[in-house]
Design a protein around this motif. Structure first.
Motif, mmCIF file in Angstrom:
data_model
loop_
_atom_site.group_PDB
_atom_site.id
_atom_site.type_symbol
_atom_site.label_atom_id
_atom_site.label_comp_id
_atom_site.label_asym_id
_atom_site.label_seq_id
_atom_site.Cartn_x
_atom_site.Cartn_y
_atom_site.Cartn_z
ATOM 1 N N ASP A 93 5.460 -0.871 12.955
ATOM 2 C CA ASP A 93 5.645 0.559 13.138
ATOM 3 C C ASP A 93 5.632 1.236 11.781
ATOM 4 O O ASP A 93 6.634 1.248 11.080
ATOM 5 N N PRO A 94 4.475 1.795 11.404
ATOM 6 C CA PRO A 94 4.383 2.322 10.045
ATOM 7 C C PRO A 94 5.363 3.466 9.792
ATOM 8 O O PRO A 94 5.838 3.616 8.674
ATOM 9 N N LEU A 95 5.703 4.243 10.824
ATOM 10 C CA LEU A 95 6.597 5.381 10.570
ATOM 11 C C LEU A 95 7.944 4.930 10.019
ATOM 12 O O LEU A 95 8.511 5.568 9.143
ATOM 13 N N SER A 96 8.414 3.795 10.544
ATOM 14 C CA SER A 96 9.735 3.352 10.107
ATOM 15 C C SER A 96 9.692 2.810 8.684
ATOM 16 O O SER A 96 10.709 2.671 8.031
ATOM 17 N N SER A 97 8.483 2.484 8.197
ATOM 18 C CA SER A 97 8.420 1.930 6.853
ATOM 19 C C SER A 97 7.882 2.935 5.831
ATOM 20 O O SER A 97 7.762 2.616 4.660
ATOM 21 N N LEU A 98 7.548 4.154 6.273
ATOM 22 C CA LEU A 98 7.045 5.165 5.341
ATOM 23 C C LEU A 98 8.094 6.272 5.186
ATOM 24 O O LEU A 98 8.637 6.749 6.173
ATOM 25 N N ASP A 99 8.353 6.668 3.973
ATOM 26 C CA ASP A 99 9.352 7.713 3.725
ATOM 27 C C ASP A 99 8.879 9.043 4.313
ATOM 28 O O ASP A 99 7.860 9.593 3.879
ATOM 29 N N ARG A 155 -3.342 3.027 8.678
ATOM 30 C CA ARG A 155 -4.269 3.033 7.532
ATOM 31 C C ARG A 155 -3.532 3.372 6.239
ATOM 32 O O ARG A 155 -3.793 2.798 5.173
ATOM 33 N N ILE A 156 -2.596 4.307 6.344
ATOM 34 C CA ILE A 156 -1.801 4.695 5.169
ATOM 35 C C ILE A 156 -0.956 3.513 4.697
ATOM 36 O O ILE A 156 -0.877 3.222 3.493
ATOM 37 N N ALA A 157 -0.361 2.808 5.664
ATOM 38 C CA ALA A 157 0.454 1.638 5.301
ATOM 39 C C ALA A 157 -0.404 0.563 4.629
ATOM 40 O O ALA A 157 0.031 -0.099 3.681
ATOM 41 N N ILE A 158 -1.626 0.414 5.100
ATOM 42 C CA ILE A 158 -2.533 -0.579 4.506
ATOM 43 C C ILE A 158 -2.922 -0.147 3.087
ATOM 44 O O ILE A 158 -2.926 -0.952 2.155
ATOM 45 N N ALA A 159 -3.193 1.149 2.913
ATOM 46 C CA ALA A 159 -3.531 1.663 1.575
ATOM 47 C C ALA A 159 -2.382 1.412 0.606
ATOM 48 O O ALA A 159 -2.580 1.018 -0.547
ATOM 49 N N ARG A 160 -1.179 1.627 1.100
ATOM 50 C CA ARG A 160 0.006 1.417 0.269
ATOM 51 C C ARG A 160 0.097 -0.053 -0.163
ATOM 52 O O ARG A 160 0.369 -0.359 -1.328
#
Ligand SMILES: Nc1ncnc2c1ncn2[C@@H]1O[C@H](COP(=O)(O)OP(=O)(O)OP(=O)(O)O)[C@@H](O)[C@H]1O
Ligand SMILES: [Mg+2]
Length: 326
Positions: A93-99, A155-160
């Motif tokens: 769940d990318p939302l929980s790992s992105l500020d 995709r954002i999480a992967i870029a990070r």
């Protein structure tokens, strides 16, 4: 043979689950129970197994977020090909790992910022390059993560993860929260990036077909152990362990795709480990000899399984083995 980036030998890890009045641990959840695993450079290693078998615990251990109680974790000492080296993780769940408060260009470049404090201009330029690589439009980079769809957020999480130039990316259920069509796009993106950047993936998934599609090798986990490991075609094509075979046959008792929301359920025996083969109480082919602990037995072609009947199961396809469970 390809070079091993990681090697885990007989790794154990338990979480305290109950303490007495004096703070002494009186009960533990045994999450990893003698786990053996190798990861080779440039491969995708798929990890499958039902909820609670220890997949995320393994991922966190690899990331250095947890320490093993005992056993060995060796990392390759050879020089890495890229500046960052090391490992990054992409969560389900990318939302929980992105500020949620940061614009995504800052999120994407946070690992680099932490490592080397680039100028704002360099950081922004890097964010634009990474956005392009993963298919996020650079003009959206000032938006916060919740302004994006699930697939875009992944995709954002992967870029990070890429920004840190890792050798290995651990993908823990990277597409389980996404619609089928979006899943395919993200998996294709991962394949492309791997080819371009010679990345090594550890792909954790409930979904056997995702693992089959993506992986060079597969490790099957049961109750904190690897019970079978080998090339994807061998493990999923001619399974040698009864558990893998049942996973593949999607016997209703064992779900091959446990849905979208993995939960931390506790496996039977997680608190009080069984003796002998951990799978024996659920195994249709169990026999008295299975009350002995089962080592990971080497078979042909780097295929291995924790079952003394492995050769027989491969040869017969599991058909005709004596049932003694009922
Ligand atoms: N921080 C913790 N404290 C106590 N127990 C934990 C903790 N984290 C995990 N566990 C337990 O350890 C076991 C393995 O959990 P883990 O999250 O690794 O399973 P998993 O294979 O990733 O499952 P899922 O497919 O549901 O994500 C489970 O019984 C879980 O409840
Ligand atoms: Mg998990």
């Amino acid at each position: 043979m390809s070079e091993n980036l990681l090697e885990l030998t007989d790794v154990h890890l338990a979480f305290p689950s109950r303490r007495n009045w004096f703070g002494k641990v009186t009960e533990q959840v045994h999450a990893l129970n003698g786990l053996d695993l190798t990861v080779r450079r440039g491969e995708t290693l798929g990890i499958v197994g039902e909820s609670g078998c220890g997949k995320s615990t393994l991922a966190k251990l690899l990331m250095g977020m947890l320490r093993p109680g005992s056993g060995q974790l060796d990392r390759s000492r050879l020089p890495t090909e890229r500046a960052g080296g090391g490992m990054q993780m992409v969560f389900q769940d990318p939302l929980s790992s992105l500020d949620p408060r940061l614009p995504v260009w800052r999120i994407i470049t946070e690992p680099v910022w932490i490592a080397s404090r680039p100028s704002e201009k360099a950081r922004r330029a890097l964010a634009e390059t990474l956005a392009q690589q993963v298919g996020v439009r650079p003009e959206y980079l000032d938006r916060p993560p919740h302004a994006f769809s699930g697939g875009q957020r992944q995709r954002i999480a992967i870029a990070r993860a890429l920004s840190a130039q890792p050798d290995i990316i651990v993908l823990d259920e990277p597409t389980s929260a996404l619609d089928i069509s979006v899943q395919a796009q993200i998996l294709n993106l991962l394949v492309t990036l791997q080819q371009q950047q010679n990345l090594t993936y550890i792909l954790i998934s409930h979904n056997v077909s995702v693992v089959r599609h993506m992986s060079d090798r597969v490790a099957v986990m049961y109750l904190g152990q690897v019970v079978e490991m080998g090339d994807t075609a061998d493990v999923l094509g001619s399974p040698a362990h009864p558990y893998t075979r049942l996973l593949m046959e999607s016997v209703p008792r064992i779900d091959t795709s446990l849905g979208d929301a993995p939960q931390n359920t506790e496996l039977p025996g997680n608190r009080h480990l069984p003796t002998g083969c951990y799978f024996r109480e659920r195994c249709p082919w169990a026999e008295p000899a299975c009350s002995e602990p089962q080592p990971l037995q080497p078979l042909k072609d780097n295929h291995a399984a924790r079952c003394w009947k492995a050769e027989q199961i491969i040869a017969t396809g599991g058909i005709g083995l004596p049932f003694s469970g009922n």
